[in-house]
Design an enzyme around this catalytic site. Sequence first.
Site, mmCIF file in Angstrom:
data_model
loop_
_atom_site.group_PDB
_atom_site.id
_atom_site.type_symbol
_atom_site.label_atom_id
_atom_site.label_comp_id
_atom_site.label_asym_id
_atom_site.label_seq_id
_atom_site.Cartn_x
_atom_site.Cartn_y
_atom_site.Cartn_z
ATOM 1 N N PRO A 7 10.578 -2.726 0.150
ATOM 2 C CG PRO A 7 12.793 -3.158 0.771
ATOM 3 C CD PRO A 7 11.600 -2.309 1.122
ATOM 4 C CG MET A 8 7.578 -6.608 0.225
ATOM 5 S SD MET A 8 5.783 -6.731 0.400
ATOM 6 C CE MET A 8 5.538 -8.516 0.501
ATOM 7 C CB CYS A 98 16.532 -10.063 3.225
ATOM 8 S SG CYS A 98 15.753 -11.431 2.322
ATOM 9 C CG ASN A 200 8.881 -2.622 7.888
ATOM 10 O OD1 ASN A 200 9.620 -3.593 7.819
ATOM 11 N ND2 ASN A 200 7.791 -2.530 7.158
#
Length: 312
Positions: A7-8, A98, A200
């Site tokens: 997710p970005m 995030c 990741n």
Amino acid sequence: MRVLLAPMEGVLDALVRELLTEVNDYDLCITEFVRVVDQLLPVKVFHRICPELLHASRTPSGTPVRIQLLGQHPQWLAENAARATALGSYGVDLNCGCPSKVVNGSGGGATLLTDPELIYQGAKAMRAAVPSHLPVTVKVRLGWDSGDRKFEIADAVQQAGASELVVHGRTKAQGYRAEHIDWQAIGEIRQRLTIPVIANGEIWDWQSAQACMATSGCDAVMIGRGALNIPNLSRVVKYNEPRMPWPEVVTLLQKYTRLEKQGDTGLYHVARIKQWLGYLRKEYIEATELFQSIRALNRSSEIARVIQAIKI
């Protein structure tokens, strides 16, 4: 091995997911986050973030898509997780990584790393609210300003009943600085847990993916920024294929300009094409030339004409 598309926020929206999954072999995509505060969000919010819900939660090429939630209140995370899966999402993911100052300022994302108990409560509530056959996953970093609590964080996720854990191999304070990537720490977490752990961070090509897996012991990776640098990165990582030739990148960009963004006022492609070229410039000299030719343009239609006119 499995390769997931990260997710970005503000980058990997539904249109880009459509393009990238068409030319790749991703096992799963995670959406940009759905921000949860103090209410059950209307259906239209989920459909805006994840229009794939209208198509069995898959991209046009068939890649499964999972909605990610961002928030800190277990009750509302649970209710919105239940809604997301009722609408068809292939499970639901909790954002605990995030590093955005705006997001952290409201108590979401990486801020949760300072309170593993809250991660536990949020993930547990989501797990209880979602049908047992659907995955509840969590994405974290190694910690806020150090990795001292990485095991406490990982234990909280597993004890909450999460299906798997994605670990970005840096702390929040380390941002995206390459020199701080710590695949070994991911491996230490993997050895500790019984649920699958996905690595990741700093995966840019076949070599870095192999190094990451060898160091961490993980057999699954999640890629983000690299997926924009090399548009066929999942195939590079999985099968050691060569990077996509520039003419094929142009074809992809041309298709992108033809896709319509719902509610677009003629400005969507201005920001997104320039943003994508910023990533492509790290791998393709031609992307720099193309960026220079459109940098002064401020309408989607103008940019589309330039890109459509490229001879390939």
